[in-house]
Motif scaffolding. Structure first.
Motif, PDB file in Angstrom:
ATOM      1  N   GLY A 167       0.887  -1.234   0.071  1.00 59.48           N
ATOM      2  CA  GLY A 167      -0.021  -0.126  -0.083  1.00 59.48           C
ATOM      3  C   GLY A 167       0.588   1.165   0.159  1.00 59.48           C
ATOM      4  N   LEU A 168       2.098   1.269  -0.348  1.00 50.73           N
ATOM      5  CA  LEU A 168       2.880   2.424  -0.359  1.00 50.73           C
ATOM      6  C   LEU A 168       2.309   3.383  -1.576  1.00 50.73           C
ATOM      7  N   ASP A 169       2.445   4.713  -1.313  1.00 48.49           N
ATOM      8  CA  ASP A 169       1.908   5.613  -2.176  1.00 48.49           C
ATOM      9  C   ASP A 169       2.774   5.559  -3.605  1.00 48.49           C
ATOM     10  N   SER A 170       2.079   5.548  -4.576  1.00 48.05           N
ATOM     11  CA  SER A 170       2.275   5.420  -5.849  1.00 48.05           C
ATOM     12  C   SER A 170       3.357   6.075  -6.324  1.00 48.05           C
ATOM     13  N   TYR A 171       3.659   7.455  -5.822  1.00 49.36           N
ATOM     14  CA  TYR A 171       4.821   8.247  -5.918  1.00 49.36           C
ATOM     15  C   TYR A 171       5.945   7.766  -5.299  1.00 49.36           C
ATOM     16  N   ASP A 172       5.832   7.516  -4.071  1.00 53.54           N
ATOM     17  CA  ASP A 172       6.893   6.813  -3.398  1.00 53.54           C
ATOM     18  C   ASP A 172       7.402   5.615  -3.772  1.00 53.54           C
ATOM     19  N   ASP A 173       6.439   4.736  -4.262  1.00 57.19           N
ATOM     20  CA  ASP A 173       6.850   3.272  -4.690  1.00 57.19           C
ATOM     21  C   ASP A 173       7.533   3.562  -6.012  1.00 57.19           C
ATOM     22  N   GLY A 174       7.029   4.567  -7.038  1.00 56.09           N
ATOM     23  CA  GLY A 174       7.976   4.770  -8.134  1.00 56.09           C
ATOM     24  C   GLY A 174       9.180   5.377  -7.963  1.00 56.09           C
ATOM     25  N   TYR A 175       9.128   6.319  -6.987  1.00 51.96           N
ATOM     26  CA  TYR A 175      10.613   7.068  -6.761  1.00 51.96           C
ATOM     27  C   TYR A 175      11.720   5.811  -6.212  1.00 51.96           C
ATOM     28  N   LEU A 176      11.092   4.869  -5.510  1.00 54.50           N
ATOM     29  CA  LEU A 176      11.803   4.002  -4.756  1.00 54.50           C
ATOM     30  C   LEU A 176      12.607   2.903  -5.774  1.00 54.50           C
ATOM     31  N   MET A 177      11.600   2.589  -6.765  1.00 54.58           N
ATOM     32  CA  MET A 177      11.982   1.704  -7.748  1.00 54.58           C
ATOM     33  C   MET A 177      13.021   2.508  -8.841  1.00 54.58           C
ATOM     34  N   GLY A 178      12.677   3.677  -9.110  1.00 58.79           N
ATOM     35  CA  GLY A 178      13.671   4.516  -9.748  1.00 58.79           C
ATOM     36  C   GLY A 178      15.118   4.719  -9.234  1.00 58.79           C
ATOM     37  N   ILE A 179      15.136   4.843  -8.044  1.00 57.60           N
ATOM     38  CA  ILE A 179      16.548   4.974  -7.530  1.00 57.60           C
ATOM     39  C   ILE A 179      17.249   3.773  -7.250  1.00 57.60           C
ATOM     40  N   MET A 180      16.390   2.542  -7.192  1.00 59.77           N
ATOM     41  CA  MET A 180      17.044   1.209  -7.075  1.00 59.77           C
ATOM     42  C   MET A 180      17.530   0.730  -8.558  1.00 59.77           C
ATOM     43  N   LYS A 181      16.712   1.140  -9.435  1.00 59.56           N
ATOM     44  CA  LYS A 181      17.183   0.664 -10.725  1.00 59.56           C
ATOM     45  C   LYS A 181      18.379   1.563 -11.064  1.00 59.56           C
ATOM     46  N   ALA A 182      18.638   2.776 -10.780  1.00 60.81           N
ATOM     47  CA  ALA A 182      19.834   3.356 -10.940  1.00 60.81           C
ATOM     48  C   ALA A 182      21.062   2.975 -10.164  1.00 60.81           C
ATOM     49  N   GLN A 183      20.700   2.589  -8.855  1.00 59.43           N
ATOM     50  CA  GLN A 183      21.636   1.896  -8.124  1.00 59.43           C
ATOM     51  C   GLN A 183      22.165   0.366  -8.501  1.00 59.43           C
ATOM     52  N   GLU A 184      21.314  -0.148  -9.461  1.00 57.46           N
ATOM     53  CA  GLU A 184      21.604  -1.390  -9.720  1.00 57.46           C
ATOM     54  C   GLU A 184      22.693  -1.229 -10.814  1.00 57.46           C
ATOM     55  N   LYS A 185      22.762  -0.290 -11.564  1.00 59.17           N
ATOM     56  CA  LYS A 185      23.585  -0.359 -12.686  1.00 59.17           C
ATOM     57  C   LYS A 185      24.799   0.545 -12.217  1.00 59.17           C
ATOM     58  N   LEU A 186      24.854   0.898 -11.108  1.00 63.05           N
ATOM     59  CA  LEU A 186      25.911   1.976 -10.810  1.00 63.05           C
ATOM     60  C   LEU A 186      27.047   0.826  -9.770  1.00 63.05           C
ATOM     61  N   TYR A 187      28.097   0.778 -10.147  1.00 63.08           N
ATOM     62  CA  TYR A 187      29.277  -0.095  -9.590  1.00 63.08           C
ATOM     63  C   TYR A 187      30.352   0.988  -8.902  1.00 63.08           C
ATOM     64  N   GLY A 188      30.621   0.664  -7.496  1.00 61.95           N
ATOM     65  CA  GLY A 188      31.765   1.610  -7.098  1.00 61.95           C
ATOM     66  C   GLY A 188      31.288   2.785  -6.449  1.00 61.95           C
ATOM     67  N   ALA A 189      29.877   3.050  -6.157  1.00 62.89           N
ATOM     68  CA  ALA A 189      29.458   4.139  -5.137  1.00 62.89           C
ATOM     69  C   ALA A 189      27.825   3.440  -4.760  1.00 62.89           C
ATOM     70  N   TRP A 190      27.638   4.191  -3.809  1.00 62.62           N
ATOM     71  CA  TRP A 190      26.149   3.853  -3.197  1.00 62.62           C
ATOM     72  C   TRP A 190      25.595   5.317  -2.984  1.00 62.62           C
ATOM     73  N   ILE A 191      24.445   5.600  -3.679  1.00 69.06           N
ATOM     74  CA  ILE A 191      23.862   6.529  -3.687  1.00 69.06           C
ATOM     75  C   ILE A 191      22.616   6.564  -2.963  1.00 69.06           C
ATOM     76  N   ILE A 192      22.134   5.508  -2.450  1.00 72.09           N
ATOM     77  CA  ILE A 192      20.795   5.500  -1.861  1.00 72.09           C
ATOM     78  C   ILE A 192      20.697   6.309  -0.383  1.00 72.09           C
ATOM     79  N   ASP A 193      21.611   6.436   0.035  1.00 71.17           N
ATOM     80  CA  ASP A 193      21.345   7.158   1.764  1.00 71.17           C
ATOM     81  C   ASP A 193      21.463   8.734   1.254  1.00 71.17           C
ATOM     82  N   GLU A 194      21.797   8.861   0.047  1.00 70.59           N
ATOM     83  CA  GLU A 194      21.366  10.471  -0.272  1.00 70.59           C
ATOM     84  C   GLU A 194      20.240  10.772  -0.826  1.00 70.59           C
ATOM     85  N   LEU A 195      19.765   9.546  -1.321  1.00 69.07           N
ATOM     86  CA  LEU A 195      18.229   9.912  -1.934  1.00 69.07           C
ATOM     87  C   LEU A 195      17.016   9.462  -1.200  1.00 69.07           C
TER      88      LEU A 195
END
Length: 387
Positions: A167-195
């Motif tokens: 039941g997570l808000d659709s905006y928050d759900d989409g935002y989290l999925m977006g940043i997870m897809k970005a982090q998935e493709k990023l090696y060598g840096a962890w950006i989640i804490d900033e986002l």
């Protein structure tokens, strides 16, 4: 020197016990009990019985830390997993702890809780037990575990508590999925804490029936829990499924796992592998052994890399910030930086047998000469007692 080894059946414990024997230490084993209410008394009784010079465990146990603090006995804990949420218990600050953390990012997170007694200390592996296994393995058995490309481990799809969110808000759900897809493709840096901010953490927590919390006093924050335990494991599952889906379009990939591979129809699911009698044979006899590091391991090298190298196997790993500090990239280990790069590297190394074997041999020598348990454990003990 006498030690009490508090065990819970971690797969690396057997080789470490053998290494303690190799260096002349008397290792007395104690298996974790099944009755938490009785564990304090049980451990105290064992310590009084054997009078060890120190207590040792894989990963950190707050109860053992408290007992060692009472008896003024050094407690050496080697952190081999990530995240280890128990590192945030207030007991991490106990004076008699000597905590060795393999992942520098996690070390940086906890070091100020006990600055003199927490150390960054990469992992290692055993040599002799594997050597004896290889000596008694016949050609027919070795051939059974011979593959072009293999991976031993979980898909993390069954280890993703993130999927319990409802039941997570659709905006928050989409935002989290977006940043997870970005982090998935990023090696060598962890950006989640900033986002992720406190509002998002609070909303996320509201939509879980049970949000992980440590019992008792701790330094753990909800943001750390969300970032590392929930998001980190979810990205690991996404990355492994996406990686094997792409790679299996071109190559036969042998996956030793208990995970459900229904969404990977071209993967060859080999089932589970015994970590003592089969896993080293897979590593030794596969042309390419893949390492796909869990995303919660933000900088360090997981145990799988050391286990493959100590078996004489060739490692093709995702890039990690610490990898070039420990091994020569292209000389002792091969590294990829994207799924496309992985596919190209597989093609290259499968067609360059001599180079692949040279790298595997150099990787084995690196572990034998720099990262064997019989070398690293004495270094750990010296560091613990210098303090």
């Amino acid at each position: 020197m006498k030690l009490l080894f508090y065990r819970y059946k971690s797969i690396c414990e057997v080789e470490i016990i053998e290494a303690f024997s190799e260096i002349g230490a008397e290792c007395i084993e104690m298996m974790m009990g099944t009755d938490p209410a009785n564990e304090l008394a049980r451990v105290k009784e064992k310590i009084e019985e054997v009078s060890p010079d120190f207590v040792f465990s894989i990963n950190f146990f707050s109860l053992i830390s408290d007992i060692c603090n009472i008896y003024h006995i050094r407690y050496l804990s080697w952190i081999v997993d990530c995240p280890v949420m128990e590192l945030f218990y207030k007991q991490i600050s106990n004076e008699w702890n000597r905590v060795f953390v393999f992942d520098r990012a996690q070390y940086d997170e906890v070091k100020n809780f006990n600055p003199r007694n927490i150390f960054h200390f990469p992992l290692a592996a055993g040599i002799e037990k594997k050597r004896r296994l290889f000596e008694k393995t016949d050609a027919k058995t070795a051939a059974k575990f011979s593959h072009d490309i293999s991976f031993v481990g979980s898909l993390y799809t069954e280890k993703s508590p993130y999927d319990a969110v409802e039941g997570l808000d659709s905006y928050d759900d989409g935002y989290l999925m977006g940043i997870m897809k970005a982090q998935e493709k990023l090696y060598g840096a962890w950006i989640i804490d900033e986002l992720i901010d406190e509002r998002l953490v609070s909303e996320f927590k509201k939509h879980l029936s049970t949000f992980y919390e440590l019992e008792g006093e701790s330094y753990l924050t909800d943001k750390i829990t969300m970032s590392e335990l929930y998001i980190g494991n979810k990205i690991s599952a996404m990355e492994r499924v996406d990686t094997f889906k792409s790679l299996s379009e071109k190559y036969t990939v042998n996956l030793y796992t208990m995970s459900d591979t229904a969404e990977l129809p071209k993967i060859k699911n080999m089932g589970s592998a015994n970590s003592v009698t089969e896993m080293p044979l897979i590593f030794k006899n596969s042309k390419i052994n893949l390492n796909i590091t869990s995303k919660a391991i933000r900088s360090g090298l997981p145990q799988r890399i050391f286990d493959i190298m100590s078996s004489g196997g060739f490692v093709l790993s995702n890039y990690q910030p610490e990898i070039g500090e420990l091994f020569e990239i292209g000389g002792e280990i091969a590294v990829y930086e994207s799924i496309d790069d992985l596919i190209e590297k597989c093609e290259y190394y499968l067609s360059h047998d001599s180079l692949r074997k040279e790298i595997a041999e150099a990787g084995f020598r690196a572990v034998r000469e720099r990262f064997s348990y019989s070398l690293r454990l004495p270094q750990m003990i010296i560091m613990a007692f210098e303090r």
